[in-house]
Design a protein around this motif. Structure first.
Motif, PDB file in Angstrom:
ATOM      1  N   SER A 273       0.821  -1.224   0.000  1.00  0.00           N
ATOM      2  CA  SER A 273       0.000   0.000   0.000  1.00  0.00           C
ATOM      3  C   SER A 273       0.849   1.266   0.000  1.00  0.00           C
ATOM      4  CB  SER A 273      -0.938   0.003   1.209  1.00  0.00           C
ATOM      5  OG  SER A 273      -0.197  -0.073   2.422  1.00  0.00           O
ATOM      6  N   ARG A 274       1.918   1.281   0.802  1.00  0.00           N
ATOM      7  CA  ARG A 274       2.745   2.492   0.856  1.00  0.00           C
ATOM      8  C   ARG A 274       3.565   2.674  -0.422  1.00  0.00           C
ATOM      9  NH1 ARG A 274       4.176   0.812   6.973  1.00  0.00           N
ATOM     10  NH2 ARG A 274       4.181  -1.156   5.831  1.00  0.00           N
ATOM     11  N   ALA A 275       4.036   1.581  -0.988  1.00  0.00           N
ATOM     12  CA  ALA A 275       4.758   1.670  -2.265  1.00  0.00           C
ATOM     13  C   ALA A 275       3.833   2.179  -3.368  1.00  0.00           C
ATOM     14  CB  ALA A 275       5.336   0.309  -2.640  1.00  0.00           C
ATOM     15  N   GLN A 276       2.580   1.757  -3.338  1.00  0.00           N
ATOM     16  CA  GLN A 276       1.640   2.202  -4.367  1.00  0.00           C
ATOM     17  C   GLN A 276       1.344   3.699  -4.250  1.00  0.00           C
ATOM     18  OE1 GLN A 276      -1.746  -0.069  -5.482  1.00  0.00           O
ATOM     19  NE2 GLN A 276      -0.851  -2.051  -4.945  1.00  0.00           N
ATOM     20  N   VAL A 277       1.228   4.185  -3.031  1.00  0.00           N
ATOM     21  CA  VAL A 277       1.026   5.634  -2.840  1.00  0.00           C
ATOM     22  C   VAL A 277       2.213   6.404  -3.405  1.00  0.00           C
ATOM     23  CG1 VAL A 277       0.869   7.474  -1.117  1.00  0.00           C
ATOM     24  CG2 VAL A 277      -0.498   5.401  -0.841  1.00  0.00           C
ATOM     25  N   HIS A 278       3.410   5.922  -3.125  1.00  0.00           N
ATOM     26  CA  HIS A 278       4.625   6.572  -3.618  1.00  0.00           C
ATOM     27  C   HIS A 278       4.675   6.517  -5.144  1.00  0.00           C
ATOM     28  CE1 HIS A 278       9.313   6.927  -3.372  1.00  0.00           C
ATOM     29  NE2 HIS A 278       8.743   8.009  -3.824  1.00  0.00           N
ATOM     30  N   LEU A 279       4.340   5.360  -5.694  1.00  0.00           N
ATOM     31  CA  LEU A 279       4.381   5.191  -7.151  1.00  0.00           C
ATOM     32  C   LEU A 279       3.397   6.130  -7.838  1.00  0.00           C
ATOM     33  CD1 LEU A 279       5.393   3.801  -9.680  1.00  0.00           C
ATOM     34  CD2 LEU A 279       3.847   1.888  -9.210  1.00  0.00           C
ATOM     35  N   ARG A 280       2.230   6.324  -7.259  1.00  0.00           N
ATOM     36  CA  ARG A 280       1.257   7.252  -7.846  1.00  0.00           C
ATOM     37  C   ARG A 280       1.834   8.670  -7.926  1.00  0.00           C
ATOM     38  NH1 ARG A 280      -4.158   5.923  -8.365  1.00  0.00           N
ATOM     39  NH2 ARG A 280      -4.637   3.765  -7.791  1.00  0.00           N
ATOM     40  N   LYS A 281       2.526   9.075  -6.880  1.00  0.00           N
ATOM     41  CA  LYS A 281       3.124  10.416  -6.877  1.00  0.00           C
ATOM     42  C   LYS A 281       4.188  10.538  -7.968  1.00  0.00           C
ATOM     43  CE  LYS A 281       2.314  11.360  -1.959  1.00  0.00           C
ATOM     44  NZ  LYS A 281       2.935  11.619  -0.634  1.00  0.00           N
ATOM     45  N   ILE A 282       4.971   9.481  -8.143  1.00  0.00           N
ATOM     46  CA  ILE A 282       6.009   9.504  -9.181  1.00  0.00           C
ATOM     47  C   ILE A 282       5.366   9.604 -10.567  1.00  0.00           C
ATOM     48  CG2 ILE A 282       7.831   8.141 -10.285  1.00  0.00           C
ATOM     49  CD1 ILE A 282       8.422   6.938  -7.513  1.00  0.00           C
ATOM     50  N   LEU A 283       4.319   8.825 -10.794  1.00  0.00           N
ATOM     51  CA  LEU A 283       3.676   8.800 -12.111  1.00  0.00           C
ATOM     52  C   LEU A 283       3.004  10.127 -12.451  1.00  0.00           C
ATOM     53  CD1 LEU A 283       2.122   5.212 -11.995  1.00  0.00           C
ATOM     54  CD2 LEU A 283       4.042   5.972 -13.395  1.00  0.00           C
ATOM     55  N   GLU A 284       2.647  10.909 -11.444  1.00  0.00           N
ATOM     56  CA  GLU A 284       2.022  12.212 -11.668  1.00  0.00           C
ATOM     57  C   GLU A 284       3.045  13.336 -11.812  1.00  0.00           C
ATOM     58  OE1 GLU A 284      -0.498  12.586  -8.300  1.00  0.00           O
ATOM     59  OE2 GLU A 284      -1.955  11.060  -8.985  1.00  0.00           O
ATOM     60  N   ALA A 285       4.325  13.036 -11.626  1.00  0.00           N
ATOM     61  CA  ALA A 285       5.368  14.057 -11.631  1.00  0.00           C
ATOM     62  C   ALA A 285       5.595  14.612 -13.035  1.00  0.00           C
ATOM     63  CB  ALA A 285       6.674  13.472 -11.091  1.00  0.00           C
ATOM     64  N   PRO A 286       6.034  15.880 -13.134  1.00  0.00           N
ATOM     65  CA  PRO A 286       6.400  16.440 -14.445  1.00  0.00           C
ATOM     66  C   PRO A 286       7.483  15.580 -15.100  1.00  0.00           C
ATOM     67  CG  PRO A 286       6.323  18.155 -12.771  1.00  0.00           C
ATOM     68  CD  PRO A 286       6.197  16.848 -12.038  1.00  0.00           C
ATOM     69  N   GLY A 287       7.334  15.344 -16.399  1.00  0.00           N
ATOM     70  CA  GLY A 287       8.262  14.473 -17.102  1.00  0.00           C
ATOM     71  C   GLY A 287       7.740  13.069 -17.240  1.00  0.00           C
ATOM     72  N   VAL A 288       6.892  12.652 -16.296  1.00  0.00           N
ATOM     73  CA  VAL A 288       6.226  11.351 -16.399  1.00  0.00           C
ATOM     74  C   VAL A 288       4.814  11.575 -16.921  1.00  0.00           C
ATOM     75  CG1 VAL A 288       5.618   9.210 -15.224  1.00  0.00           C
ATOM     76  CG2 VAL A 288       7.585  10.529 -14.444  1.00  0.00           C
ATOM     77  N   ASN A 289       4.010  12.307 -16.145  1.00  0.00           N
ATOM     78  CA  ASN A 289       2.682  12.752 -16.591  1.00  0.00           C
ATOM     79  C   ASN A 289       1.774  11.614 -17.048  1.00  0.00           C
ATOM     80  OD1 ASN A 289       3.139  15.544 -16.177  1.00  0.00           O
ATOM     81  ND2 ASN A 289       4.246  15.673 -18.114  1.00  0.00           N
ATOM     82  N   ALA A 290       1.797  10.522 -16.296  1.00  0.00           N
ATOM     83  CA  ALA A 290       0.891   9.415 -16.600  1.00  0.00           C
ATOM     84  C   ALA A 290      -0.465   9.669 -15.956  1.00  0.00           C
ATOM     85  CB  ALA A 290       1.484   8.108 -16.099  1.00  0.00           C
TER      86      ALA A 290
END
Length: 409
Positions: free
Chosen positions: A116-133
């Motif tokens: 659960s905590r890794a998924q929360v972190h991964l969501r933040k990464i995927l929303e970051a500029p340069g990723v923009n998923a």
């Protein structure tokens, strides 16, 4: 729909890989899922740009062409693995395949929380500029106690868990359908239809428009023929057997490479006048500009549109029905992108066939019938019966030129 699924671990044994493999088997009717590994992705270092290495090119090309991405992440120290983080860094440095791409996150762990905590972190990464998923909020699948979750066949044991995973996947499939309408196709660069960008397999020293190109090129490279064996991915055939196999296909097949050179068609002994896509032996080796040289300039642009669309990965195929033919013929053309081992564009495989006998057989075999008009009458645009070039300017779904692979829209 076609999804790629990234295994978020570089370990040889991974419950997250097992989870994705289970999804691949269990839901094969709903969608196609192709697993991608990150074992060979180098550690990210912006001072040592390795964006062009095979492992990263492969991931980039696969993600670009997929309708969506599924990431299965383990949880290491309350976050994602270093291997997955490094992969995402490379895919947001020079290359940006995840931009505007829908992503589903799943995860399996030894403990109750199910990453659960890794998924929360991964969501933040995927929303970051340069990723923009794009990630669907609240659509979380967390598989806890992974050691006990699978049987010996790698299937999830608990039926309720499987049902919930299916619900999450169904939600994602609907989400992909919505998000796909927001995606803008990658801009199409001008295509060089004169074969001016040689590739590794280009044969030099012979004019592509030489009518004897096939014989001269074969002699120059020492091409095998006759009963010489050719080892294929899943078979061993002689050249004669390959020719018999391809000529027996109930389709007209053509191939042009990514330098836009026309290299092959089957049914060599068939009269051009009897073919839906008329070809002659002298065209083999020709520049695409020569093959379609009789088309007006506007329709030559259509050739570029089809090639550029497939080259960019905006679509994996372009299909069209050419109207204006006799009632017993439904002239169907499929332009399919082909790919090198690293997933980059390798040319076009065109399949041309009369769909009418197949349709009639299906209706008879199933006891069904067509209602509301014929398939030909329902074609979205008027086309020239000889060239198949659509003149439906501005239509939402361009109709391709059946001979040249062109859409005038």
């Amino acid at each position: 729909m076609k999804f790629v699924a990234i295994v978020g671990s570089n370990a040889d044994q991974s419950y997250n890989r097992m989870l994705l493999q289970f999804m691949q088997r269990q839901f094969k009717i709903k969608c196609e899922i192709e697993l991608l590994e990150i074992k060979d992705v180098p550690m990210f270092n912006q001072d040592d740009d390795q964006s062009d290495c095979f492992a990263i090119r492969y991931l980039n090309n696969k993600i670009i062409r997929a309708d969506g991405v599924i990431i299965a992440t383990p949880e290491h120290n309350h976050t994602i693995t270093p291997a997955l983080k490094s992969t995402l860094e490379w895919l947001s440095f020079r290359l940006h395949p995840l931009e505007n791409k829908p992503v589903m996150i799943v995860g399996a762990s030894y403990y109750d929380q199910g990453t659960s905590r890794a998924q929360v972190h991964l969501r933040k990464i995927l929303e970051a500029p340069g990723v923009n998923a794009y990630t669907l909020p609240g659509n979380e699948f967390l598989l806890g106690k992974a050691k006990e979750a699978f049987d010996l066949n790698g299937d999830i044991i608990n039926e309720g868990t499987v049902a919930f995973l299916e619900t999450c996947l169904d939600n994602f499939i609907q989400y992909v359908g919505v998000v796909s309408k927001l995606r803008k196709p990658r801009p199409i660069e001008p295509e060089d239809l004169d074969c001016g960008r040689p590739i590794a397999t280009t044969i030099h020293g012979i004019d592509p428009d030489d009518p004897d190109w096939l014989e001269k090129a074969s002699k120059q490279v020492g091409a095998v023929e006759g009963d010489t064996y050719v080892k294929l991915d899943n078979g061993l055939l002689t050249v004669n057997q390959l020719n018999m196999f391809l000529n027996a296909m109930p389709f007209e097949l053509t191939y042009a490479d990514d330098n836009n050179q026309f290299l092959y068609y089957n049914n060599k002994h068939q009269e051009p006048s009897t073919m839906l896509g008329k070809r002659v032996l002298e065209q083999v080796g020709n520049r695409m500009s020569t093959v379609h040289g009789t088309l007006p300039p506007a329709r030559m642009k259509n050739v570029e549109w089809v090639i550029g669309t497939l080259r960019n990965g905006n679509q994996e195929y372009v299909r069209t029905i050419v109207p204006g033919t006799p009632a017993e013929i439904i002239n169907t053309h499929n332009y399919q992108a082909m790919y090198y081992p690293d997933g980059s564009y390798a040319g076009i495989n065109e399949i041309i066939f009369n769909f009418k006998p197949w349709l009639d057989w299906y209706l008879e075999a199933t006891g069904q019938r067509l209602v509301g008009g014929t398939a030909v009458a329902a074609a979205p645009a008027h086309a020239d019966a000889t060239s198949g070039a659509s003149d439906a300017g501005g239509s939402a779904s361009p109709v391709a030129d059946a001979t040249s692979g062109a859409s005038e829209s």
